[in-house]
Design a protein around this motif. Sequence first.
Motif, PDB file in Angstrom:
ATOM      1  N   ASN A  18       3.361  11.699   7.280  1.00 42.62           N
ATOM      2  CA  ASN A  18       4.022  10.635   6.540  1.00 42.62           C
ATOM      3  C   ASN A  18       3.034   9.773   5.775  1.00 42.62           C
ATOM      4  N   LYS A  19       1.897   9.528   6.421  1.00 48.19           N
ATOM      5  CA  LYS A  19       0.885   8.714   5.740  1.00 48.19           C
ATOM      6  C   LYS A  19       0.479   9.371   4.431  1.00 48.19           C
ATOM      7  N   GLU A  20       0.352  10.667   4.490  1.00 42.79           N
ATOM      8  CA  GLU A  20      -0.022  11.395   3.294  1.00 42.79           C
ATOM      9  C   GLU A  20       1.099  11.321   2.258  1.00 42.79           C
ATOM     10  N   LEU A  21       2.311  11.559   2.763  1.00 43.38           N
ATOM     11  CA  LEU A  21       3.479  11.611   1.891  1.00 43.38           C
ATOM     12  C   LEU A  21       3.678  10.295   1.157  1.00 43.38           C
ATOM     13  N   TYR A  22       3.550   9.206   1.877  1.00 42.92           N
ATOM     14  CA  TYR A  22       3.810   7.907   1.252  1.00 42.92           C
ATOM     15  C   TYR A  22       2.537   7.246   0.751  1.00 42.92           C
ATOM     16  N   GLU A  23       1.457   8.002   0.747  1.00 48.15           N
ATOM     17  CA  GLU A  23       0.183   7.535   0.200  1.00 48.15           C
ATOM     18  C   GLU A  23      -0.258   6.224   0.823  1.00 48.15           C
ATOM     19  N   ILE A  24      -0.136   6.164   2.132  1.00 48.53           N
ATOM     20  CA  ILE A  24      -0.549   4.938   2.810  1.00 48.53           C
ATOM     21  C   ILE A  24      -1.987   5.073   3.282  1.00 48.53           C
ATOM     22  N   ASN A  25      -2.885   4.509   2.518  1.00 50.69           N
ATOM     23  CA  ASN A  25      -4.288   4.482   2.915  1.00 50.69           C
ATOM     24  C   ASN A  25      -4.799   3.060   2.822  1.00 50.69           C
ATOM     25  N   PRO A  26      -4.456   2.267   3.819  1.00 47.34           N
ATOM     26  CA  PRO A  26      -4.884   0.874   3.737  1.00 47.34           C
ATOM     27  C   PRO A  26      -6.401   0.792   3.815  1.00 47.34           C
ATOM     28  N   PRO A  27      -6.960  -0.242   3.208  1.00 48.26           N
ATOM     29  CA  PRO A  27      -8.408  -0.417   3.280  1.00 48.26           C
ATOM     30  C   PRO A  27      -8.869  -0.481   4.734  1.00 48.26           C
ATOM     31  N   LYS A  28      -9.914   0.245   5.021  1.00 46.62           N
ATOM     32  CA  LYS A  28     -10.327   0.443   6.415  1.00 46.62           C
ATOM     33  C   LYS A  28     -10.758  -0.838   7.113  1.00 46.62           C
TER      34      LYS A  28
ATOM     35  N   GLY B  70       9.118  15.692  -4.723  1.00 50.12           N
ATOM     36  CA  GLY B  70       9.599  15.188  -6.004  1.00 50.12           C
ATOM     37  C   GLY B  70      10.663  14.121  -5.854  1.00 50.12           C
ATOM     38  N   PHE B  71      11.153  13.932  -4.629  1.00 51.85           N
ATOM     39  CA  PHE B  71      12.183  12.924  -4.410  1.00 51.85           C
ATOM     40  C   PHE B  71      11.653  11.742  -3.608  1.00 51.85           C
ATOM     41  N   TYR B  72      12.118  10.573  -3.966  1.00 57.03           N
ATOM     42  CA  TYR B  72      11.913   9.404  -3.139  1.00 57.03           C
ATOM     43  C   TYR B  72      13.268   8.743  -2.981  1.00 57.03           C
ATOM     44  N   SER B  73      13.403   7.916  -1.965  1.00 58.05           N
ATOM     45  CA  SER B  73      14.674   7.219  -1.827  1.00 58.05           C
ATOM     46  C   SER B  73      14.448   5.834  -1.250  1.00 58.05           C
ATOM     47  N   CYS B  74      15.287   4.917  -1.634  1.00 58.23           N
ATOM     48  CA  CYS B  74      15.203   3.560  -1.113  1.00 58.23           C
ATOM     49  C   CYS B  74      16.567   2.905  -1.275  1.00 58.23           C
ATOM     50  N   ASN B  75      16.791   1.816  -0.581  1.00 56.04           N
ATOM     51  CA  ASN B  75      18.074   1.129  -0.770  1.00 56.04           C
ATOM     52  C   ASN B  75      17.874  -0.212  -1.453  1.00 56.04           C
ATOM     53  N   THR B  76      16.670  -0.441  -1.936  1.00 58.69           N
ATOM     54  CA  THR B  76      16.413  -1.664  -2.689  1.00 58.69           C
ATOM     55  C   THR B  76      16.553  -1.360  -4.175  1.00 58.69           C
TER      56      THR B  76
ATOM     57  N   THR C  60       0.864  -1.174   0.000  1.00 57.86           N
ATOM     58  CA  THR C  60       0.000   0.000   0.000  1.00 57.86           C
ATOM     59  C   THR C  60       0.902   1.225   0.000  1.00 57.86           C
ATOM     60  N   GLY C  61       0.637   2.136  -0.889  1.00 55.67           N
ATOM     61  CA  GLY C  61       1.406   3.383  -0.927  1.00 55.67           C
ATOM     62  C   GLY C  61       2.813   3.169  -1.441  1.00 55.67           C
ATOM     63  N   LYS C  62       3.705   4.044  -1.003  1.00 52.15           N
ATOM     64  CA  LYS C  62       5.089   3.987  -1.473  1.00 52.15           C
ATOM     65  C   LYS C  62       6.014   3.633  -0.325  1.00 52.15           C
ATOM     66  N   GLY C  63       7.241   3.325  -0.670  1.00 47.34           N
ATOM     67  CA  GLY C  63       8.212   3.007   0.359  1.00 47.34           C
ATOM     68  C   GLY C  63       9.149   4.170   0.600  1.00 47.34           C
ATOM     69  N   CYS C  64      10.055   4.010   1.541  1.00 46.60           N
ATOM     70  CA  CYS C  64      11.056   5.052   1.741  1.00 46.60           C
ATOM     71  C   CYS C  64      12.272   4.490   2.457  1.00 46.60           C
ATOM     72  N   LEU C  65      13.367   5.203   2.323  1.00 51.61           N
ATOM     73  CA  LEU C  65      14.598   4.799   2.991  1.00 51.61           C
ATOM     74  C   LEU C  65      14.471   5.054   4.488  1.00 51.61           C
ATOM     75  N   ILE C  66      14.836   4.063   5.277  1.00 54.89           N
ATOM     76  CA  ILE C  66      14.849   4.242   6.720  1.00 54.89           C
ATOM     77  C   ILE C  66      16.238   3.898   7.218  1.00 54.89           C
ATOM     78  N   GLN C  67      16.799   4.819   7.969  1.00 53.72           N
ATOM     79  CA  GLN C  67      18.146   4.576   8.487  1.00 53.72           C
ATOM     80  C   GLN C  67      18.190   4.736   9.987  1.00 53.72           C
ATOM     81  N   ALA C  68      18.898   3.836  10.623  1.00 56.84           N
ATOM     82  CA  ALA C  68      19.186   4.005  12.043  1.00 56.84           C
ATOM     83  C   ALA C  68      20.680   4.236  12.142  1.00 56.84           C
TER      84      ALA C  68
END
Lengths: 303, 1091
Positions: free
Chosen positions: B656-666, B749-755, B539-547
């Motif tokens: 973030n939900k908005e940004l990554y378009e995460i709207n899972p079915p209710k 306009g930017f997205y990032s991922c490590n995959t 659902t939606g898009k992914g993003c880079l997460i770093q610790a």
Amino acid sequence: MSMELDVFVGNTTIIYEEVYQLWLDGYSVNDAVKMRKENGALSECEASDDVLQSDTMDQYRTFQMCERLLYSPSKLANQLLFQIPAHSQTMLIERYYEFDHNFAREVLGKKLSKGTKKELDDISLKTGIALRSCRRQFDNFRRVFKVVEEQRGPLVENVQHHFLLSESLAKDYAAVVFFANSRFETGKRKLQYLSFQDFAFCAGQLISYWTVGAVDNMMEDMDVDLEKEFLHDLKELKVLVNDKDLLDQHKSLVCFQLREKIRVFTEMEANFKNLSRALINIATKLINTKDVRDLFIDLVEKG
Amino acid sequence: MPGKLKAKIVAGRHLPVMDRASDLTDAFVEVKFGNTTFKTDVCPKSLNPQWNSEWFKFEVDDEDLQDEPLQITVLDHDTYSANDAIGKVYIDIDPLLCSEAATVISGWFPIYDTIHGIRGEINVLVKVDLFNDLNRFRQSSCGVKFFCTTSVPRCYRAVLVHGFVEELVVNEDPEYQWIDRIRTPRASNEARQRLISLMSGELQRKIGLKVLEMGGNAVVGYLQCFDLEGESGLVVRAIGTACTLDKISNTHTSASATNPCNSSPSKDMKEAGFGEETPGVPLSSGPPTPLRAQTFSSFSPSKSYSRQSSSSDTELSLTPKTGMGSGGSAGKEAGPLKALLRQQTQSALEQREFPFFTLTSFPPGFLLHVGGVVSARSVKLLDRIHNPDEPETRDAWWEEIRQEIKSHAKALGCHAVVGYSESTSICEEVCILSASGTAAILSSRFMQDGTLDTEHRLSRQQAPVFTSGAEKGEGDMGSSASLGFEDLMPPGCGFCHIPYDELNMPFPAQLTYCHCCRRYKVPDVLFTTIDLPTEANITGKGCLIQARLCRTKKKAQGEGNATAISNLLPFLEYELHTQLMNKLKLRSMNALFGLRIQISVGENMLLGLASATGVYLTALPSPGGIQIAGKAPSDITYEQHISNMQKKINDTIVRNKELYEINPPKIFTLDPEAFRCINTELVEEVIGSPIPEPRQRSRLFRSHSESSDEVSELDLSHGKKDAFVLEIDDTDAVEDIHSLLTDAPTPPGFYSCNTEIMPGIYNWTSALQMFTSVRVFRLSNVNVTNQGLNKVFNDLCENLLKSLYFKLRSMVPCCLCHLNFTVAVPEDELIQVAVTAVAMSFDKEQSLENGRQIVDKTLMKAITENEEQLQFPLELTAESSSSAFCSAKGLSEVSGPLPSARAPSVDYSSFTDRCSSWIEQLRLKAHTIRRGSIKTMSSLEKASPLPEGRSRSLRSNRSYAGGSVAVVKMTPLSFLPGTKIIKYLGIINMFFIRETTSLREEGGVSGFLHSFIAEVFAMVRAHVAALGGNAVVSYSMKECVFMENPNKNQAQCLINVSGDAVIFVRESEIEAATPQPHSASAHTSSSGEGT
């Protein structure tokens, strides 16, 4: 606590023209950052000062590394170090060789030697062009001069061929080279009102009609030098002043050619005799190198 | 038996001036292979010498051919003194040994000197005549293909996946030999480069032998690393996955390549291996042959190959080899057979010594279930390797770690580990060995006879671009369902289902029914090291997460140091994990892919960097929010503070939900609002009181072993505390929250991922830019506390990312893919971060869910109204070009700010690319509309002459330049969007050293490294071009070791890069016979837009 090292290298080298121009204009990194900030670079991509500084540094480094290649632009196309898109290559070269006409006006007719290079400080002060930029432009003149000086064939084409420049820029260089070679005096106060373009036009005309290449189309010699024999022959023109018939004939021919082409036609027509005499006097003296150099002064003073 | 290597030196160009007096060079060339050397004549007084030498012929063993590089040295002849070396070129001839790869190496190579960098270029021709080797006891393994790509290469199909191969070789480091004291830095560097080249050749050959033993013909996901252990030596090690690959017959490639296995007797022998070495043929051959001895068994003469080959022939004929057909046959086995099948696979895998796979993405149907990340680390004290021929200690170390990984996987109920990788971090005499992977259950199909169709994946990926409307998830289900996999696993969610026993879970976890199929249990969070499976529903898009984490450590020596490090490691990992979890929740996501945890050790600190791509898997439950709690809720201002922070966090989650378009079915999700309410009520209880249902805290299963072999397991579940509650009484939590909130969002306009690719983006354009960025930060005067260091490290990474976004702004909308961070602590007070990634543009319009239809409409419009639509920009072009010329003529203006008409060429390329794809679509559309299309086409063609003429006039000068350099694209991904890879030319594996003793003159450390990286790129491109390729895929910079001594004005850097050289063709070129007018018309519209 500081950034010791900070580099960004792309497989494709992307040239940002804005920054390139700042570099060419001789701005330091810090000044360039300031200028970019003023131009609103920060609003793009929510950048901070650090980001801008780092980006500018990176690009300046790239330009410095490219500069070596730009000395002989044909190398840029087949070097392997940077992968630069063709249109960027053209832009890089053209911009690098572009020059300020104010600057060119100052060095026009001067010997392109180390001695002149020392005067660059003064020229920089006078024209307001950064010293670094003056040096680049001067070195470009010298480089082009050195390459085409000994070459045969049409000057403009030689410049275009060797430095991959556009025709208009090549023509300007031809003018610079031509003036430097013949060492025409252009620095006198009386000539100050003439711009680089004015001289460049004259150079174009001289190259087209007065040089060895122009007279003898066999490409036996180069465009750079004025045809000696031709100058010698100019002596014969004295008859145009001395002989009344010829003078009139000359006048009518010239007037026919120039009618409605120049604004000062009536003045010219009225003063034709004086003008013609003055011009022919200059022409007949052109056998001496000294007089050749003073051609433009004489034209302005006595014409 | 030997082969004949032939080399010809054609010419040189741009050579440096070696003779100051004449400003010229008297160059000649030495060509060396093994111990044989040839020389060319001296080409006097020229910077562009033409040698045009004869063919130098070397008759050598194929073993040497694999190990040795061809060494070309360019020298300046000097009558009176010793000849000066200009530089060298090492050419790896391995690609020529494989019948399917390159046939000739021919092209310009940069002449490289370790002190001066690139000094001119040399044109070389290399060929190999290989005689077939019938000797079964041979030591060479010519013909085994190597791929860095961690998936089945694009134009191949995997017939069989045999499994894990590994090898390591050790040697003394020339830099640390006594002789190094008397020789020049150049000689030392060259000795090192040569040695490493030799070692990697040997390593590759040895791995190739193992592959042949296993019956494979290729290594996929080949990962080679160097350990510079300093005094104690140099280790080169590699791991990979042995496969049997079959080239997919392709109209665009030569027909001879379709069945490579029959081309030589040696390859027939490989086929012969099938029957014996492949355990997973349960249907035809009864109990599988034990495999334990397989990896290390030497060829014993008692084994008769002729007999085996005959038996395997029959087996081969039994197994269906017809692409999709096998899917059908598997389908029939469903029901009672299914369980049996699975058991058999399991047992087959268990019998392998290490059921590991370095692959990160798999053909559909291969990956059944994913358990979670397994990792193991071990701290070792380095000692001198006494006998380089028997690197037993290093082997034993890795063996130990692999065993641990294997047992972890077993604990997760899994029989295999996928996305497996190994790494080291060395500081002085302490070495941390790490291994990690994802525990998984695999389908038996590819262990026996299944055929994997990579084309399928390829086409599926491109599908959304051309098919209209269909919601992505549905498309996925459709495609996998059509292959008949549904009885083996439910589509799109199968891999999420837990592989372990629900009643006997290896760790506390909260299970729910799968939100897709509602039949199987899934965990609440899933961490993996692999790429997102293509069939996955997200659902939606992914993003880079770093610790990111930095921990101080006391300086110590030897054993004490090792103990200190191994004591710190568990805490470091625990905190990294907490950070990852929190950041994941903050983004409202529930799964991590491509997780890579790097721990780097320095004299006085430990650095930890975990990178992964977060996504929302539709199958998994929606994550709850993050709850902040104070331990002593007495003070009102304090509570105020807490509620402030809580609000910030909640806001961020919503944003973030908005940004990554995460709207899972209710229906499937808990309302986050409601959930938060529950949590707030719970706060009182949470503190100090046990929660009845402890939440699963960790998918990360790991342990640490010290040099003393003591294995300490760590339970990472947060005791009995709720995972979502952060207590801010201790400084750690404050830090956590701080770091949570300081992560700047990516600019619009930017997205990032490590995959490999960004989940949720499909419509890539062909514009891409691969880059490497390196930063070194000096920590002088930093308060060396954990917090201070953390902030520095965090800022370093964040600023680096920000800088990347800024630099790549012209490519927007774009995604930074495969963002691969490497951290190191090169010296006491230095932190080094290196990033290699690719920025790829995509079409914004189509990324919108409904945008598709709108675009269709506009396209239709464009077609019907093509006259106006196309001629308008055309006029603009004419104008802009003429005005550009005018301005050039109006010379006086040029000195000031530049005329605007010239500006648009800045991001021309991306524009052009985007526009060309737009035009491409238009053209496709036009085709479907039949007759009406002709008009469009004609108008397009009409449009072409002008811009072409214009570009000619602008670039007329270029024709003087002679043959310009071919463009070579580079990418860390396994593919290039919008293209089709038609041939793999061989592996690129290069190692360079650069040193300088005039650091200031070369522009300081930055100038030095900048030119070195550019040189490395140039050399990679040159090698690829010489092989006949036009791109490098799966490119990576494995090593970048930078050392400096500014006081002495010196610096040294080592870089190791690898990738696969390929030939690609644009998909548009395959389809369209006349692509020329389109690209030209793209110019029209681009410049039209620009002005």
